[in-house]
Design a protein around this motif. Structure first.
Motif, PDB file in Angstrom:
ATOM      1  N   SER A  47      42.220  -0.548  44.663  1.00 46.90           N
ATOM      2  CA  SER A  47      43.067  -1.789  44.559  1.00 46.90           C
ATOM      3  C   SER A  47      42.425  -2.838  43.485  1.00 46.90           C
ATOM      4  CB  SER A  47      43.017  -2.396  45.887  1.00 46.90           C
ATOM      5  OG  SER A  47      43.734  -3.858  45.579  1.00 46.90           O
ATOM      6  N   SER A  48      43.561  -3.259  43.001  1.00 47.08           N
ATOM      7  CA  SER A  48      43.117  -4.430  41.983  1.00 47.08           C
ATOM      8  C   SER A  48      42.479  -5.799  42.474  1.00 47.08           C
ATOM      9  CB  SER A  48      44.231  -4.672  40.969  1.00 47.08           C
ATOM     10  OG  SER A  48      45.393  -5.203  41.827  1.00 47.08           O
ATOM     11  N   VAL A  49      42.467  -5.854  43.979  1.00 49.65           N
ATOM     12  CA  VAL A  49      42.087  -6.992  44.533  1.00 49.65           C
ATOM     13  C   VAL A  49      40.538  -7.202  44.257  1.00 49.65           C
ATOM     14  CG1 VAL A  49      41.353  -7.996  46.680  1.00 49.65           C
ATOM     15  CG2 VAL A  49      43.566  -6.534  46.291  1.00 49.65           C
ATOM     16  N   MET A  50      39.711  -6.130  44.032  1.00 46.72           N
ATOM     17  CA  MET A  50      38.268  -6.073  43.709  1.00 46.72           C
ATOM     18  C   MET A  50      37.903  -5.610  42.361  1.00 46.72           C
ATOM     19  SD  MET A  50      36.068  -5.463  47.387  1.00 46.72           S
ATOM     20  CE  MET A  50      36.335  -6.990  48.679  1.00 46.72           C
ATOM     21  N   ALA A  51      38.976  -5.824  41.317  1.00 49.93           N
ATOM     22  CA  ALA A  51      38.666  -5.164  40.015  1.00 49.93           C
ATOM     23  C   ALA A  51      37.813  -6.160  39.263  1.00 49.93           C
ATOM     24  CB  ALA A  51      39.997  -5.032  39.312  1.00 49.93           C
ATOM     25  N   VAL A  52      36.984  -5.565  38.345  1.00 51.99           N
ATOM     26  CA  VAL A  52      36.132  -6.640  37.447  1.00 51.99           C
ATOM     27  C   VAL A  52      36.883  -7.351  36.565  1.00 51.99           C
ATOM     28  CG1 VAL A  52      34.368  -6.387  35.894  1.00 51.99           C
ATOM     29  CG2 VAL A  52      34.399  -4.577  37.420  1.00 51.99           C
ATOM     30  N   ASP A  53      36.443  -8.689  36.672  1.00 57.29           N
ATOM     31  CA  ASP A  53      37.231  -9.706  35.662  1.00 57.29           C
ATOM     32  C   ASP A  53      36.238 -10.471  35.117  1.00 57.29           C
ATOM     33  OD1 ASP A  53      36.181 -11.367  37.563  1.00 57.29           O
ATOM     34  OD2 ASP A  53      38.372 -11.742  38.345  1.00 57.29           O
ATOM     35  N   ARG A  54      34.866 -10.194  35.106  1.00 58.59           N
ATOM     36  CA  ARG A  54      33.904 -10.954  34.634  1.00 58.59           C
ATOM     37  C   ARG A  54      32.664 -10.054  34.439  1.00 58.59           C
ATOM     38  NH1 ARG A  54      30.858 -16.171  36.103  1.00 58.59           N
ATOM     39  NH2 ARG A  54      30.880 -15.125  38.126  1.00 58.59           N
ATOM     40  N   VAL A  55      31.843 -10.187  33.378  1.00 54.15           N
ATOM     41  CA  VAL A  55      30.499  -9.630  33.109  1.00 54.15           C
ATOM     42  C   VAL A  55      29.676 -10.820  32.623  1.00 54.15           C
ATOM     43  CG1 VAL A  55      29.271  -8.035  31.623  1.00 54.15           C
ATOM     44  CG2 VAL A  55      31.449  -7.531  32.358  1.00 54.15           C
ATOM     45  N   VAL A  56      28.497 -11.005  33.823  1.00 49.03           N
ATOM     46  CA  VAL A  56      27.506 -11.991  33.475  1.00 49.03           C
ATOM     47  C   VAL A  56      26.188 -11.469  32.995  1.00 49.03           C
ATOM     48  CG1 VAL A  56      25.981 -13.821  34.649  1.00 49.03           C
ATOM     49  CG2 VAL A  56      28.417 -13.199  35.318  1.00 49.03           C
ATOM     50  N   VAL A  57      25.679 -12.150  31.690  1.00 49.69           N
ATOM     51  CA  VAL A  57      24.484 -11.489  31.083  1.00 49.69           C
ATOM     52  C   VAL A  57      23.258 -12.649  31.262  1.00 49.69           C
ATOM     53  CG1 VAL A  57      23.506 -10.871  28.760  1.00 49.69           C
ATOM     54  CG2 VAL A  57      25.814 -10.041  29.562  1.00 49.69           C
ATOM     55  N   ASP A  58      22.128 -12.191  31.712  1.00 50.77           N
ATOM     56  CA  ASP A  58      20.980 -13.190  31.694  1.00 50.77           C
ATOM     57  C   ASP A  58      20.100 -12.389  31.019  1.00 50.77           C
ATOM     58  OD1 ASP A  58      21.854 -15.010  33.466  1.00 50.77           O
ATOM     59  OD2 ASP A  58      21.831 -13.801  35.189  1.00 50.77           O
ATOM     60  N   GLY A  59      18.930 -13.170  30.400  1.00 52.17           N
ATOM     61  CA  GLY A  59      17.718 -12.827  29.772  1.00 52.17           C
ATOM     62  C   GLY A  59      18.042 -12.469  28.071  1.00 52.17           C
ATOM     63  N   GLY A  61      18.111 -12.913  24.413  1.00 49.49           N
ATOM     64  CA  GLY A  61      17.778 -13.920  23.436  1.00 49.49           C
ATOM     65  C   GLY A  61      17.781 -13.638  22.021  1.00 49.49           C
ATOM     66  N   LEU A  62      16.888 -12.327  21.715  1.00 47.03           N
ATOM     67  CA  LEU A  62      17.234 -11.836  20.393  1.00 47.03           C
ATOM     68  C   LEU A  62      18.600 -11.223  20.016  1.00 47.03           C
ATOM     69  CD1 LEU A  62      13.888 -10.137  19.788  1.00 47.03           C
ATOM     70  CD2 LEU A  62      14.688 -12.339  18.673  1.00 47.03           C
ATOM     71  N   VAL A  63      19.000 -10.752  21.181  1.00 45.69           N
ATOM     72  CA  VAL A  63      20.605 -10.455  21.065  1.00 45.69           C
ATOM     73  C   VAL A  63      21.380 -11.396  21.872  1.00 45.69           C
ATOM     74  CG1 VAL A  63      20.163  -7.804  21.159  1.00 45.69           C
ATOM     75  CG2 VAL A  63      20.107  -8.950  23.357  1.00 45.69           C
ATOM     76  N   THR A  64      22.579 -11.676  21.516  1.00 49.37           N
ATOM     77  CA  THR A  64      23.415 -12.500  22.287  1.00 49.37           C
ATOM     78  C   THR A  64      24.108 -11.809  23.474  1.00 49.37           C
ATOM     79  OG1 THR A  64      25.316 -12.076  21.128  1.00 49.37           O
ATOM     80  CG2 THR A  64      23.804 -13.464  20.057  1.00 49.37           C
ATOM     81  N   ALA A  65      24.665 -12.790  24.317  1.00 52.78           N
ATOM     82  CA  ALA A  65      25.220 -12.136  25.554  1.00 52.78           C
ATOM     83  C   ALA A  65      26.484 -11.359  25.219  1.00 52.78           C
ATOM     84  CB  ALA A  65      25.503 -13.479  26.394  1.00 52.78           C
ATOM     85  N   ASP A  66      27.252 -11.766  23.991  1.00 51.43           N
ATOM     86  CA  ASP A  66      28.371 -10.978  23.620  1.00 51.43           C
ATOM     87  C   ASP A  66      28.135  -9.628  22.956  1.00 51.43           C
ATOM     88  OD1 ASP A  66      30.203 -12.989  24.384  1.00 51.43           O
ATOM     89  OD2 ASP A  66      30.213 -13.937  22.295  1.00 51.43           O
ATOM     90  N   SER A  90      22.528   2.240  30.353  1.00 53.21           N
ATOM     91  CA  SER A  90      22.162   3.302  29.280  1.00 53.21           C
ATOM     92  C   SER A  90      22.455   2.809  27.964  1.00 53.21           C
ATOM     93  CB  SER A  90      22.413   4.702  29.494  1.00 53.21           C
ATOM     94  OG  SER A  90      21.911   4.990  30.667  1.00 53.21           O
ATOM     95  N   ARG A  91      24.011   2.026  28.138  1.00 59.54           N
ATOM     96  CA  ARG A  91      24.302   1.796  26.861  1.00 59.54           C
ATOM     97  C   ARG A  91      23.959   0.448  26.380  1.00 59.54           C
ATOM     98  NH1 ARG A  91      29.409   3.729  29.293  1.00 59.54           N
ATOM     99  NH2 ARG A  91      29.865   1.748  30.242  1.00 59.54           N
ATOM    100  N   VAL A  92      23.465  -0.379  27.343  1.00 55.37           N
ATOM    101  CA  VAL A  92      22.809  -1.715  26.828  1.00 55.37           C
ATOM    102  C   VAL A  92      21.345  -1.585  26.491  1.00 55.37           C
ATOM    103  CG1 VAL A  92      21.983  -4.041  27.661  1.00 55.37           C
ATOM    104  CG2 VAL A  92      24.148  -3.065  28.499  1.00 55.37           C
TER     105      VAL A  92
END
Length: 239
Positions: A47-59, A61-66, A90-92
């Motif tokens: 169901s789309s009720v619990m579909a991903v709508d946000r990605v939170v990035v922490d830590g 510095g040299l790379v940006t959250a984007d 793995s991609r990150v």
């Protein structure tokens, strides 16, 4: 006189009806639980009720959250339970400054990514600038100016083994040596040299026994000389 005969059909019938009633209740509850589990599974997995709508990035510095989000390529709109967290991590991890990655589901609709970036042990200097190198010999960031309070080196190649060996030497340098160090030169894995202030040089050789070599070289600085050789730390020379 004969004993009276009791009529037991009534109690038996009552017990049978009671047992059938309990069985019907148990069956109804089991069906209800199964339905609820099926509905819950559908909501979580499809169901789309619990579909991903946000990605939170922490830590970051040299790379940006984007940049982390772009590398992660989390499929937005996909049910959170269906996201392959291992593939995202793995991609990150392919981003050069990233040393470790932790990816988690944050219910109901968020993917959380925490990165730990590499830490420079020293810098390699060339015509392009200063390349930060971590303890494992990975060059992960380039700047036009030298990083303050971080030793720098000239290396014959960017071979990972050589970069790692120079990192090992640098990590073992005594504070006394570090204070007098101008830079390091590495012509190869067995030809690492410390260039000290006042044009003094310490022939280090390989990265093997760097802890012992550091102790010996530090002690030898009490001997006035231009060239010190601790490549064989049990038989050092100074001239």
């Amino acid at each position: 006189m004969g004993s009276p005969v009791s009529d037991l059909t009534g109690p038996i019938d009552l017990r049978a009806r009671s047992r059938r009633r309990r069985n019907r209740i148990v069956t109804a509850v089991a069906v209800l639980v199964a339905v609820l589990l099926a509905v819950g599974l559908y909501i979580v997995r499809w169901s789309s009720v619990m579909a991903v709508d946000r990605v939170v990035v922490d830590g970051a510095g040299l790379v940006t959250a984007d940049q982390v989000r772009e590398a992660a390529r989390v499929p937005m709109g996909t049910p959170l339970a269906a996201v392959d967290l291992g593939a995202v991590g793995s991609r990150v991890a392919e981003l050069a400054p990233v040393d470790q990655v932790r990816v988690q589901r944050s219910w109901p609709t968020t993917v959380s990514i925490r990165v730990t970036e590499r830490r420079p042990v020293y810098q390699v200097r060339d015509q392009q600038g200063f390349h930060w190198v971590d303890a494992s010999g990975v060059a992960f960031n380039t700047t036009s100016a030298s990083r303050r309070a971080t030793p720098w080196a000239l290396t014959a190649t960017r071979d990972t083994r050589l970069l790692r060996d120079v990192a090992t030497v640098t990590a073992h340098l005594d504070p006394v040596l570090l204070k007098q160090l101008d830079h390091l030169e590495a012509g190869g894995p067995d030809a690492i040299t410390l260039v000290l202030s006042k044009d003094r040089r310490v022939m280090w050789g390989s990265a093997e026994e760097s802890g012992l070599k550091s102790q010996v070289a530090t002690a030898m600085l009490a001997t006035k000389a231009r060239n010190y050789d601790v490549s064989s730390p049990r038989n050092p020379t100074a001239r």
